[in-house]
Design a protein around this motif. Structure first.
Motif, PDB file in Angstrom:
ATOM      1  N   ASN A 290       0.893  -1.147  -0.106  1.00 48.52           N
ATOM      2  CA  ASN A 290      -0.101  -0.178  -0.057  1.00 48.52           C
ATOM      3  C   ASN A 290       0.804   1.350   0.030  1.00 48.52           C
ATOM      4  O   ASN A 290       1.934   1.312   0.649  1.00 48.52           O
TER       5      ASN A 290
ATOM      6  N   PHE B 188       0.346   5.897  -0.151  1.00 46.52           N
ATOM      7  CA  PHE B 188      -0.569   6.872  -0.005  1.00 46.52           C
ATOM      8  C   PHE B 188      -0.147   8.005  -0.289  1.00 46.52           C
ATOM      9  O   PHE B 188       1.083   8.349  -0.069  1.00 46.52           O
TER      10      PHE B 188
ATOM     11  N   TYR C  31      -0.773  12.196   0.990  1.00 49.07           N
ATOM     12  CA  TYR C  31      -1.449  13.154   1.703  1.00 49.07           C
ATOM     13  C   TYR C  31      -1.277  14.496   1.611  1.00 49.07           C
ATOM     14  O   TYR C  31      -0.046  14.497   1.193  1.00 49.07           O
TER      15      TYR C  31
ATOM     16  N   LEU D  26      -6.446  12.804   2.825  1.00 54.23           N
ATOM     17  CA  LEU D  26      -6.000  11.512   1.927  1.00 54.23           C
ATOM     18  C   LEU D  26      -6.382  12.093   0.414  1.00 54.23           C
ATOM     19  O   LEU D  26      -7.523  12.443   0.053  1.00 54.23           O
TER      20      LEU D  26
ATOM     21  N   PHE E 152      -4.582   6.931  -2.974  1.00 56.18           N
ATOM     22  CA  PHE E 152      -3.994   5.745  -2.573  1.00 56.18           C
ATOM     23  C   PHE E 152      -3.910   4.588  -3.694  1.00 56.18           C
ATOM     24  O   PHE E 152      -4.427   4.568  -4.474  1.00 56.18           O
TER      25      PHE E 152
ATOM     26  N   LEU F 168       2.720  14.757   1.919  1.00 59.97           N
ATOM     27  CA  LEU F 168       3.352  13.338   2.714  1.00 59.97           C
ATOM     28  C   LEU F 168       2.988  12.135   1.987  1.00 59.97           C
ATOM     29  O   LEU F 168       1.546  11.732   1.710  1.00 59.97           O
TER      30      LEU F 168
END
Lengths: 113, 113
Positions: free
Chosen positions: B31, B33, B35, B45, B48, B90
């Motif tokens: 996974n 992501f 952000y 978010l 993802f 991030l």
């Protein structure tokens, strides 16, 4: 020191004292909760998590409390140290293992020497 | 230790430019992501990915796209940067099916003039 009510932006605590950081969540379907710590200039770092079938979980100097009745989560830090100064975020997910997290707005904890 | 590396810590771009933010993780996590973090809003978010070539929209995908051609790399693309995309971005990764423990990079601060 203790912050109450909704996620307040700042909290100052004397070194050596215990601190309590609070978080209110709104999604009653949330089943899994996590606390992250973000130091200045760094990304957030996982501290501790708790599933909804528990009301308390302890780590090293940290304890997370969960009250699903009032949708409230708190992080207790014992014997605070200067290195605890950071922004703390609560996060929630609808089920354990679902990494799609919803983060709170954060609380800045400052440890006073 | 898991390492999530974001290629640029600071970027300054002009309105309308195409912007690429690159993220690489070295722990074979499924996974990844993206952000964005803004004062008072916490982490939100954007997108993802649970697998290579797979992507899902997060809470604020408008104005962004992503690419995941390799498992270790997840790119965020701003097709035409705007001033309201000035933010801290991030990147995070996690092992699929595990706890909500996300591993974050140190962030990329983007300023759009």
């Amino acid at each position: 020191g203790e912050s109450v009510g909704l996620h307040l932006p700042t909290l100052s605590v004397q070194e050596g004292d215990n601190s309590i950081i609070n978080c209110a969540y709104s999604n009653s379907a949330s089943d899994y909760f996590i606390w992250y710590k973000q130091e200045s200039g760094k990304g957030p770092q996982f501290i501790i998590d708790i599933r909804s079938n528990m009301d308390k979980r302890q780590g090293q100097r940290v304890t997370v409390l969960l009250n699903k009745t009032v949708k409230h989560l708190s992080l207790q830090i014992a014997a605070t140290q200067p290195g605890d100064s950071a922004v703390y975020f609560c996060a929630e997910a609808e089920n354990f293992g679902n990494e799609k997290l919803t983060f709170g707005t954060g609380t800045r904890l400052t440890i006073i020497p | 230790d898991v390492k999530v590396t974001q290629s640029s810590r600071y970027l300054v771009k002009r309105t309308g430019e195409k912007v690429f933010l690159e993220c690489v993780q070295d722990m074979d996590h499924e996974n990844m992501f993206w952000y964005r973090q803004d004062p008072g809003l916490g982490l939100r978010l954007i997108y993802f990915s649970y697998d290579v070539k797979m992507k899902e929209k997060g809470d604020i995908p408008e104005g962004y796209s992503v690419s995941r051609e390799k498992k270790e790399r997840f790119s965020l693309i701003l097709e035409s940067a705007s001033t309201n995309q000035t933010s801290m971005y991030l990147c995070a990764s996690s092992l699929g099916g595990r706890t909500g423990e996300l591993f974050f990079g140190e962030g990329s601060r983007l300023t759009v003039l």
